[in-house]
Design an enzyme around this catalytic site. Structure first.
Site, PDB file in Angstrom:
ATOM      1  N   ASP A  46       1.152  -1.416   0.091  1.00 43.45           N
ATOM      2  CA  ASP A  46      -0.259  -0.155   0.139  1.00 43.45           C
ATOM      3  C   ASP A  46       0.980   1.453   0.346  1.00 43.45           C
ATOM      4  O   ASP A  46       1.623   1.585   0.731  1.00 43.45           O
ATOM      5  CB  ASP A  46      -1.017   0.091   1.157  1.00 43.45           C
ATOM      6  CG  ASP A  46      -2.066   1.199   1.899  1.00 43.45           C
ATOM      7  OD1 ASP A  46      -2.233   1.095   0.255  1.00 43.45           O
ATOM      8  OD2 ASP A  46      -1.600   2.006   2.933  1.00 43.45           O
ATOM      9  N   ASP A  56       0.211   5.164   0.885  1.00 43.41           N
ATOM     10  CA  ASP A  56      -0.343   6.452   0.601  1.00 43.41           C
ATOM     11  C   ASP A  56       0.616   7.458   0.162  1.00 43.41           C
ATOM     12  O   ASP A  56       1.345   8.068   0.747  1.00 43.41           O
ATOM     13  CB  ASP A  56      -0.974   6.379   1.542  1.00 43.41           C
ATOM     14  CG  ASP A  56      -1.965   5.402   2.794  1.00 43.41           C
ATOM     15  OD1 ASP A  56      -2.778   5.013   1.287  1.00 43.41           O
ATOM     16  OD2 ASP A  56      -1.917   5.171   3.448  1.00 43.41           O
ATOM     17  N   ASP A  85       3.646   1.157   3.094  1.00 38.46           N
ATOM     18  CA  ASP A  85       2.903   1.095   4.617  1.00 38.46           C
ATOM     19  C   ASP A  85       3.302  -0.372   5.053  1.00 38.46           C
ATOM     20  O   ASP A  85       2.690  -1.216   4.942  1.00 38.46           O
ATOM     21  CB  ASP A  85       1.520   1.129   4.481  1.00 38.46           C
ATOM     22  CG  ASP A  85       0.324   1.502   6.008  1.00 38.46           C
ATOM     23  OD1 ASP A  85       1.863   0.958   7.056  1.00 38.46           O
ATOM     24  OD2 ASP A  85       0.118   1.794   5.866  1.00 38.46           O
TER      25      ASP A  85
END
Length: 400
Positions: free
Chosen positions: A112, A114, A303
């Site tokens: 992930d 972000d 992440d």
């Protein structure tokens, strides 16, 4: 968010899902942009969860199996959820209420990114599109590492519909990895602990020793490649320009620059072989600085908790993101460079007509190549812009 806004979005989400055709599970993960979608592989072995359009505190409904939800397309039309998730993990009993009772089998390796958490990105200063562009650059670094350093091939790239991107790795060889093994992969991709001494070895040559880059793979190969590229650049310059180029690096003054240039000119073959002893402290310092630069430029800011969590729920491609109204979108690998997160994920359902909203948080917004600078109050907008603003809490549905 007012009730009339929730009701409007809930209804329009249902209209979107009515236009979707969910292909048989046997089609695997081959869906893409458009009206056709597929669930992830082995959907019946995964836990499912969703967030409904309720007032007050956000409530997650989870510990659901596909058997309990029913056919995926019917479920989405019936519940028209605000957010939809499935588990990276596969279980014997995915609908069990307690995690220990589910019977974990294995998990996809999920990454992930972000955009609003990236170094140098300020959500208060940077436009939404600028943040997503920074996130896409990190995804390209991540894919380069996964494909070229790890040799993974079964990759699914997804725009989350909100702040960033997901990458799913489903190679069988990684699905059984535990948390610590996944953390090692995270550390490698983030470039944690990658310093000069970690990417070189000491070899004996007669009575002397020499430092040699581990150039056959990994970060050593990446640093070696950049060192050779710099050497080629220096050899193509006249000496004065080459010296100035070297002095751009921290810790490289005029004396070391001359030593490095001499070593590059006289012993290019040794540098090509990975030998960073020739040139003494100058080459060693350049290798140190180049290692730091390569790690900074080519690592990916993933992440860590998402990748190491064997029980993580992740957004369903083909669903809508309740915080933007954009579609969670699979991106074919060869289309990533051209993917526009402010245009491609805009659902066709919300195109072609306008609605009135009351803008409560004025300011700029950009979608589908159009820019709008909005003032507070009632305004008629293309529906995809209106949905985006309402979902993000910047507007309420206008009164009829």
């Amino acid at each position: 968010m007012e009730e009339r806004t929730r009701a409007y979005l809930r209804g329009r989400f249902r209209d979107h899902y009515r236009r979707k055709e969910w292909l048989p599970e046997s089609s695997g993960d081959a869906g893409g942009r458009g009206s056709e979608e597929t669930p992830p592989p082995d959907p019946e072995a995964r836990e499912w969860g969703y967030i409904p359009w309720t007032s007050g505190a956000t409530t997650m409904v989870r510990h659901q199996s596909l058997l309990e939800l029913g056919e995926l397309g019917d479920f989405l039309q019936r519940e028209r959820p605000r957010h939809v998730y499935f588990s990276a993990g596969r279980y014997e009993d995915p609908g069990a209420d307690e995690m220990e009772a589910k019977g974990w089998r294995d998990s996809d390796l999920v990454f992930d990114i972000d955009a609003d958490h990236l170094e140098g990105v300020d959500p208060q200063r940077d436009a939404y599109g600028e943040m997503l562009a920074a996130g896409k650059a990190e995804v390209q670094n991540l894919l380069d590492l996964l494909e070229n350093d790890f040799g993974f091939s079964d990759l699914t790239v997804v725009f989350s519909g909100g702040r960033g991107y997901h990458v799913h790795v489903r190679d069988e060889g990684v699905r059984g990895l535990d948390r610590d093994e996944r953390r090692e992969i995270v550390d490698y991709i983030r470039g944690e602990g990658i310093e000069r001494d970690a990417i070189q070895r000491v070899e004996m040559g007669g009575t002397a020793t020499r430092r040699v880059l581990k150039k056959d793979g990994g970060w050593g190969r990446r640093v070696h490649r950049e060192l050779l590229s710099l050497a080629d650049e220096l050899l193509a310059m006249d000496d004065d320009d080459a010296l100035e180029r070297l002095k751009e690096f921290d810790g490289i003054g005029d004396g070391r620059a001359r030593t490095i240039l001499g070593a590059v000119s006289e012993d290019y073959e040794k540098l090509e072989s990975g030998n960073v002893e020739r040139g003494g402290q100058g080459i060693r310092e350049l290798t140190k600085v180049m290692t730091e630069k390569v790690v900074a430029d080519q690592s990916a800011a993933i992440d860590e908790p998402v990748t190491t969590d064997l029980r993580r729920l992740i957004r369903l491609p083909g669903s809508l993101h309740g915080g933007t109204g954009l579609e969670v979108t699979r991106i074919p690998r060869d289309e990533l460079a051209d993917f526009d997160p402010l245009s491609d994920p805009v659902p066709e359902t919300f195109e072609g007509h306008e609605v009135t909203v009351e803008v409560t948080d004025p300011g700029p917004v950009e979608l589908r190549g159009e820019s709008f600078r909005l003032s507070a109050g009632d305004v008629s907008l293309p529906e995809y812009v209106a949905v985006f603003l309402m979902a993000r809490g910047r507007a309420e549905k206008g009164k009829e």
